[in-house]
Write a protein that holds these residues in place. Structure first.
Motif, short mmCIF file in Angstrom:
data_model
loop_
_atom_site.label_atom_id
_atom_site.label_comp_id
_atom_site.label_asym_id
_atom_site.label_seq_id
_atom_site.Cartn_x
_atom_site.Cartn_y
_atom_site.Cartn_z
N MET A 1 37.78 64.65 -13.03
CA MET A 1 37.89 64.87 -11.59
C MET A 1 39.35 64.83 -11.11
SD MET A 1 36.23 65.52 -8.86
CE MET A 1 34.58 65.18 -9.50
N LEU A 2 40.09 63.79 -11.51
CA LEU A 2 41.48 63.64 -11.09
C LEU A 2 42.46 63.71 -12.26
CD1 LEU A 2 41.01 60.75 -8.49
CD2 LEU A 2 41.44 63.17 -7.99
N LEU A 3 41.96 64.09 -13.43
CA LEU A 3 42.83 64.20 -14.61
C LEU A 3 43.13 65.65 -14.97
CD1 LEU A 3 41.25 61.42 -16.89
CD2 LEU A 3 43.15 61.23 -15.26
N ARG A 4 42.26 66.56 -14.58
CA ARG A 4 42.51 67.98 -14.82
C ARG A 4 43.33 68.55 -13.67
NH1 ARG A 4 36.72 70.45 -16.94
NH2 ARG A 4 36.34 68.92 -18.59
N VAL A 5 44.31 69.39 -14.02
CA VAL A 5 45.25 69.90 -13.03
C VAL A 5 45.26 71.43 -13.07
CG1 VAL A 5 47.65 69.89 -12.25
CG2 VAL A 5 46.66 67.84 -13.26
N GLY A 6 45.36 72.06 -11.91
CA GLY A 6 45.56 73.49 -11.82
C GLY A 6 44.42 74.30 -12.40
N GLU A 7 44.77 75.19 -13.34
CA GLU A 7 43.79 76.11 -13.92
C GLU A 7 42.77 75.40 -14.80
OE1 GLU A 7 43.58 79.18 -12.93
OE2 GLU A 7 45.33 78.87 -11.66
N ALA A 8 43.06 74.17 -15.21
CA ALA A 8 42.11 73.43 -16.04
C ALA A 8 40.93 72.90 -15.24
CB ALA A 8 42.83 72.26 -16.74
N ARG A 9 41.01 72.99 -13.92
CA ARG A 9 39.95 72.47 -13.06
C ARG A 9 38.85 73.50 -12.88
NH1 ARG A 9 41.18 68.02 -10.42
NH2 ARG A 9 39.74 68.46 -8.70
N ASN A 14 36.44 70.97 -8.19
CA ASN A 14 37.12 71.20 -6.92
C ASN A 14 36.18 71.01 -5.73
OD1 ASN A 14 39.72 71.68 -7.86
ND2 ASN A 14 39.41 73.87 -8.06
N LEU A 15 34.94 71.43 -5.88
CA LEU A 15 33.97 71.26 -4.80
C LEU A 15 33.71 69.79 -4.51
CD1 LEU A 15 31.35 74.04 -5.68
CD2 LEU A 15 32.80 73.97 -3.64
N PHE A 16 33.55 69.00 -5.56
CA PHE A 16 33.29 67.57 -5.37
C PHE A 16 34.49 66.88 -4.73
CE2 PHE A 16 32.99 63.11 -6.60
CZ PHE A 16 31.67 62.83 -6.27
N MET A 133 47.20 60.70 5.74
CA MET A 133 46.62 62.04 5.67
C MET A 133 47.58 63.07 5.07
SD MET A 133 43.43 62.16 6.59
CE MET A 133 43.44 60.83 5.37
N GLY A 134 48.87 62.95 5.39
CA GLY A 134 49.85 63.81 4.74
C GLY A 134 49.90 63.55 3.25
N PHE A 135 49.84 62.29 2.88
CA PHE A 135 49.82 61.89 1.48
C PHE A 135 48.62 62.51 0.77
CE2 PHE A 135 48.98 59.06 -2.06
CZ PHE A 135 50.23 58.68 -2.50
N GLN A 136 47.44 62.37 1.38
CA GLN A 136 46.22 62.91 0.76
C GLN A 136 46.27 64.42 0.61
OE1 GLN A 136 42.10 64.04 2.41
NE2 GLN A 136 41.98 61.82 2.16
N ASN A 137 46.73 65.11 1.63
CA ASN A 137 46.74 66.57 1.57
C ASN A 137 47.69 67.07 0.49
OD1 ASN A 137 45.51 68.89 2.71
ND2 ASN A 137 47.43 69.40 3.73
N ASN A 145 46.49 73.37 -7.32
CA ASN A 145 47.29 74.57 -7.06
C ASN A 145 46.93 75.19 -5.71
OD1 ASN A 145 48.73 74.36 -9.42
ND2 ASN A 145 47.60 75.92 -10.53
N ALA A 146 46.80 74.34 -4.70
CA ALA A 146 46.55 74.73 -3.30
C ALA A 146 45.15 75.28 -3.05
CB ALA A 146 47.60 75.74 -2.83
N ARG A 147 44.23 75.13 -4.02
CA ARG A 147 42.86 75.56 -3.77
C ARG A 147 42.13 74.58 -2.85
NH1 ARG A 147 43.62 76.92 -9.21
NH2 ARG A 147 43.31 79.14 -9.67
N VAL A 148 42.38 73.30 -3.04
CA VAL A 148 41.75 72.26 -2.22
C VAL A 148 42.80 71.72 -1.26
CG1 VAL A 148 40.58 70.04 -2.20
CG2 VAL A 148 40.18 71.64 -4.07
#
Length: 234
Positions: A1-9, A14-16, A133-137, A145-148
């Motif tokens: 969930m938080l270990l895969r980055v970018g295209e590996a997701r 991403n939905l979850f 909230m800025g931190f989270q975003n 990669n800006a999808r979420v």
């Protein structure tokens, strides 16, 4: 969930992630609006309010809204500095650690509200939440990669309209639009649902709302941190 980055997701991951983080963002955004008539997650309204107040010479009010925007930008910058530095050192667990840190911040705010409520003013609370909230975003933007993007409501609503239009077009356009349509639709729905729940809980106990949001984030981050440690990727 938080270990895969970018295209590996995957789309499901991403939905979850979008569902959890946008629900938290919606709830905390409701706090800002109900407590001070400003937003902690969406900066469009705050920047517009800054411009309106400044135009009519209400300098103090204008500066207060500018402060919220600055807090949000500072939170995003702090997250980016931390994450980029950790990635250069090969620390893949940094995203889980960042979400964990956000959860701890909300836990601290909840504890402060319970123990010394009179010493934490509404402006102080809203500024702190804008930073969070800025931190989270920034975290959600960088990991996907800006999808979420959990607080960027105007942009997501625009994308949703474009994707709905694409679904009315040729088959290849419909197929390409389906996954982002699900993601943006779910994000907007969860942001609104989080706002409704946040407004209802805020009316009873602000500290409880902070605690619930904190538990959601910690519950998301801790298992991933443990998984990374076991895999030797901390």
């Amino acid at each position: 969930m938080l270990l895969r980055v970018g295209e590996a997701r995957t789309t499901g991951i991403n939905l979850f992630l979008a569902a959890v983080l946008s629900s938290v963002a919606g709830a905390l955004n409701a706090v800002g609006f109900l407590a001070a008539g400003s937003f902690t997650a969406n900066m469009t309204g705050n920047l517009s309010a800054f411009a309106d107040h400044l135009a009519f010479g209400r300098i103090a009010a204008a500066l207060s809204f500018a402060g919220l925007v600055l807090a949000f930008v500072s939170g995003a910058g702090a997250a980016a500095l931390w994450i980029r530095g950790a990635e250069r050192r090969g620390q893949r667990a940094v995203y889980a650690q960042a979400v964990f840190a956000e959860g701890l911040c909300l836990s601290g705010l909840a504890a402060w509200l319970v123990v010394r409520a009179s010493s934490l003013s509404e402006p102080g609370l809203i500024v702190a939440l804008s930073f969070v909230m800025g931190f989270q975003n920034a975290v959600s933007t960088l990991i996907s990669n800006a999808r979420v993007r959990t607080t960027h409501v105007s942009g997501m609503a625009t994308d949703l309209g474009i994707e709905i239009a694409a679904c009315l077009g040729p088959p290849q356009e419909r197929r390409a639009a389906l996954q982002p349509l699900k993601l943006h639709g779910l994000t907007l729905f969860c942001f609104a649902a989080g706002g409704i729940c946040g407004a209802l809980i805020y009316g009873f106990n602000t500290a409880a709302l902070m605690g619930i949001c904190s538990l959601c984030l910690l519950g998301l981050a801790v298992p991933e941190m443990i998984r990374a440690r076991r895999a030797g990727r901390g």
